[in-house]
Design a protein around this motif. Structure first.
Motif, short mmCIF file in Angstrom:
data_model
loop_
_atom_site.label_atom_id
_atom_site.label_comp_id
_atom_site.label_asym_id
_atom_site.label_seq_id
_atom_site.Cartn_x
_atom_site.Cartn_y
_atom_site.Cartn_z
N GLY A 626 32.65 34.69 47.09
CA GLY A 626 32.97 33.46 46.35
C GLY A 626 33.21 33.73 44.88
O GLY A 626 34.16 33.20 44.27
N LEU A 627 32.35 34.55 44.28
CA LEU A 627 32.52 34.89 42.87
C LEU A 627 33.81 35.68 42.65
O LEU A 627 34.51 35.47 41.65
CB LEU A 627 31.31 35.69 42.39
N ALA A 628 34.13 36.56 43.59
CA ALA A 628 35.34 37.37 43.45
C ALA A 628 36.59 36.50 43.48
O ALA A 628 37.52 36.67 42.67
CB ALA A 628 35.40 38.43 44.56
N GLU A 629 36.65 35.53 44.41
CA GLU A 629 37.82 34.65 44.50
C GLU A 629 37.93 33.76 43.27
O GLU A 629 39.03 33.53 42.74
CB GLU A 629 37.72 33.81 45.77
N THR A 630 36.79 33.25 42.79
CA THR A 630 36.82 32.42 41.58
C THR A 630 37.30 33.22 40.38
O THR A 630 38.11 32.74 39.57
CB THR A 630 35.42 31.85 41.31
N LEU A 631 36.80 34.44 40.25
CA LEU A 631 37.21 35.29 39.13
C LEU A 631 38.71 35.58 39.19
O LEU A 631 39.40 35.51 38.17
CB LEU A 631 36.41 36.59 39.17
#
Length: 696
Positions: A626-631
């Motif tokens: 989730g953090l990777a996609e948001t970043l």
């Protein structure tokens, strides 16, 4: 100068001066002298003959010039020839009015011949012929040439920014060198100056035509008054003498003026090709047999009409028909020869397979469809081979190693206008190009619309149109960047070379680089301290490949080896070594993206997002999905906003986060550059203008 005088006196000085330096001043002095000093009839004959010869030479030079700039001196020549004709009019007027009563040859044989032979000694016919010549020169030729020069000057001025952008684009892509760019910029400036000068110089010809009409009227009235009042001649004798002399004087000046006006029209109305005007007319008028057959048929029908000059019409019918038959037969023979050359001979019995049949994969290849073959055929004046050589040379100068030779071959399985670039046998790029058409690229600030085939620039993905050659200048005026098919392919290849530079660098290329460094610097100890004493050649190659993956030039091998010699004995992790090398090369990396800028406008991370990433790094070293996609999404949005401001696509982050973010973000955002704060020199001011994870 004193030494020259001592060697040969004044004559020696004049002898050693170049004549072309004195030509202009001598011509002006001669023109002024003709206006002031009385000239004998023989000298007038010589000068009138010289004027006629000069006008014919000017016309022939304009006819045989392939480009307007081949006759760049034409505006100045136009001015001098106009002044020469006017000065001759003044000199001849003086002689006609002073000695006209002595006979027809009092003003010279040339004026007498034009007054007697050309119009049969009939001054009424002479007046009509002179007026017709003035009308043709003034109303038709000079008016049309002046309008063409005016419009040409306007369009040339409007198209200058687009042409300058095209030159800058070719220079940045490595397709041309600095010397070629300077030469092309000078040609653009010369074209603008030429058309502007022609716009003004065309007014000289119109004024000359009007002056000739006024001078002739003055000669007639002045001659009649002098003959009647001063020499007491009969009116008929005075009219016959002075009117014929005035007509001869007018004709001997107007005929060269008409020739010069025609030369001006030819010069400004020509289209830039590799043919002169005569070759263009012959190759375009008498090339289609259908046109000649139809023209022969129309003339044949007219020749059969009773009362028409049948012999003349039927003669031209036979001439055009014969030419059409010859062209048809020639084209059929060429078609048969082409088919015979394309006929596949009977295949012989297949030999046994051998090691010669083993085909190794080309490191770098370019495959083209059959319509793109002329671009790579030097016999058909294809420019793509030369541009590919320039791309490889520019790449070697910027990146630091020589890329492989591009192996070019045709591929019948591709579309007719398609091409593809292969790296080690795998396709890395594919697009289409249209020979004979131009790609108009929209940089985002165009002022008009064009008719064409919509597409995308294959190198950078910008919206573009394939347009016909007739719309090229209009596209440049609208602000499009206009390039030909060869430039499109070369620019695309250049972009792919930079993107896949790491894959083209192997141990063989690294060995050649080290040998060159040892030869140029004559210092083998630095290399031996690192390879193979501290690092193997394979490990050193991996470090260079990682630098190339991050768009870092490897030209500064000495600094690179110095850094590895210091840190490699204590650190074997390749990524850590790459980070240390990047810090050592920080000034060069910064200059690559911010040349000459003191304040660096970059993309940065919001403090909250930077803390989250730092905590993730301190844990298992991986990002949650989730953090990777948001970043990735927030970085992509920030990059779009940053690109819109015209700043380089550079993100600056904390030194510990740079390797992770560079490896992760560049998977989708290939043109993003991720730098660490430690790589920025102390004399540069860092300013974050776009923030990832903060308010937009």
């Amino acid at each position: 100068m004193k030494a020259l005088l001592n060697q040969g006196g004044l004559f020696g000085v004049l002898k050693q001066l170049p004549m072309k330096v004195l030509a202009g001043p001598l011509l002006i002095i001669m023109i002024l002298s003709m206006m002031i000093l009385p000239l004998p009839p023989f000298i007038l004959d010589v000068l009138f003959t010289f004027n006629i010869a000069l006008s014919v030479m000017v016309l022939l030079v304009s006819m045989f010039s392939e480009r307007p700039l081949d006759f760049a001196a034409f505006p100045a020549v136009l001015l001098f020839t106009t002044l020469l004709r006017l000065s001759l009019n003044v000199a001849s007027t003086r002689v006609v009015l002073m000695h006209g009563h002595e006979g027809g040859d009092a003003a010279g044989k040339v004026i007498e011949a034009f007054g007697q032979f050309l119009v049969g000694g009939n001054f009424a016919v002479g007046l009509v012929v002179f007026l017709i010549l003035v009308i043709i020169n003034f109303m038709v030729i000079t008016k049309g040439a002046g309008r063409i020069a005016e419009v040409g000057a306007r369009f040339m001025l409007d198209s200058m920014p687009g042409k300058q952008m095209a030159i800058d684009a070719d220079l940045n892509a490595g397709l041309i060198g600095e010397d070629d760019a300077k030469r092309r910029r000078a040609e653009v400036s010369q074209e603008s100056d030429f058309y502007g000068s022609m716009d003004g110089a065309s007014k000289f010809v119109r004024g000359d035509a009007m002056a000739g009409l006024v001078i002739m009227a003055v000669n007639i009235l002045g001659g009649l008054m002098i003959g009647l009042l001063q020499y007491h001649m009969a009116f008929a004798d005075a009219a016959r003498t002075y009117v014929l002399l005035a007509i001869g004087d007018g004709l001997v000046a107007q005929i060269p003026a008409l020739v010069i006006s025609t030369a001006a029209g030819v010069t400004v109305s020509r289209v830039n090709t590799e043919q002169d005007v005569g070759e263009q007319m012959i190759s375009q008028l008498f090339v289609n047999p259908k046109v000649l057959w139809l023209a022969a048929g129309v003339l044949g029908l007219l020749g059969l009409v009773p009362g028409m000059p049948n012999l003349v019409f039927l003669m031209f019918t036979a001439l055009l028909g014969g030419l059409a038959w010859w062209l048809t037969r020639t084209s059929e023979q060429r078609l048969v020869e082409t088919q015979e050359q394309q006929t596949v001979p009977t295949a012989p019995e297949a030999p046994e397979a051998s090691w010669d049949d083993v085909s190794l994969v080309d490191t770098l290849g370019l495959e083209v469809g059959h319509r793109l073959i002329p671009l790579v055929d030097s016999r058909q004046k294809g420019e793509l081979l030369g541009r590919i050589k320039s791309v490889r040379k520019k790449f070697a100068q910027d990146v630091g190693f020589l890329p492989p030779v591009v192996h070019i071959r045709d591929n019948l399985e591709l579309g007719a206008n398609s091409y593809r670039v292969t790296l080690k046998g795998a396709e890395v790029g594919r697009a289409e190009a249209w020979p004979g058409r131009w790609l108009a690229i929209d940089p985002g600030q165009v002022s008009g619309q064009l008719d064409g085939s919509p597409t995308q620039d294959p190198a950078f993905g910008l919206p573009a149109l394939w347009i016909d050659a007739e719309q090229r200048e209009r596209a440049q005026v609208y602000g499009y960047t206009v390039v030909d098919a060869s430039t499109v392919i070369a620019t695309h290849l250049n972009q792919l070379l930079h993107r896949h530079a790491a894959e083209m660098l192997g141990r063989h290329e690294v060995k050649r680089l080290l040998d060159k460094l040892a030869k140029d610097s004559d210092d083998k100890s630095l290399i031996e301290d690192v390879i193979p004493k501290t690092l193997s050649l394979v490990a050193f190659t991996r470090i260079l490949q990682q630098l190339l993956n991050e768009d870092v030039s490897i030209r500064d091998l000495r600094t690179l080896l110095d850094t590895l010699a210091e840190y490699a004995p204590h650190q074997q992790d390749p990524m850590e070594l790459v980070a240390m090398v990047r810090v050592a090369l920080g000034r060069a990396i910064t200059e690559q993206w911010f040349a000459g800028q003191e304040t660096l406008h970059v993309i940065g991370l919001a403090p909250s997002l930077e803390n989250v990433l730092t905590q993730a790094m301190s844990g298992n070293g991986a990002l949650e999905p989730g953090l990777a996609e948001t970043l990735m999404t927030q970085t992509e949005d920030a990059l779009h906003r940053h690109d819109a401001s015209g700043e380089p696509p550079v993100m600056v982050v904390h030194h510990s986060l740079r390797p992770l973010l560079a490896r992760f973000l560049r998977q989708r955002l290939h043109h993003l550059v991720v730098m660490s704060q430690a790589e920025i020199p102390d004399d540069r001011i860092l300013r974050i203008t776009t923030e990832v994870g903060g308010a937009p």
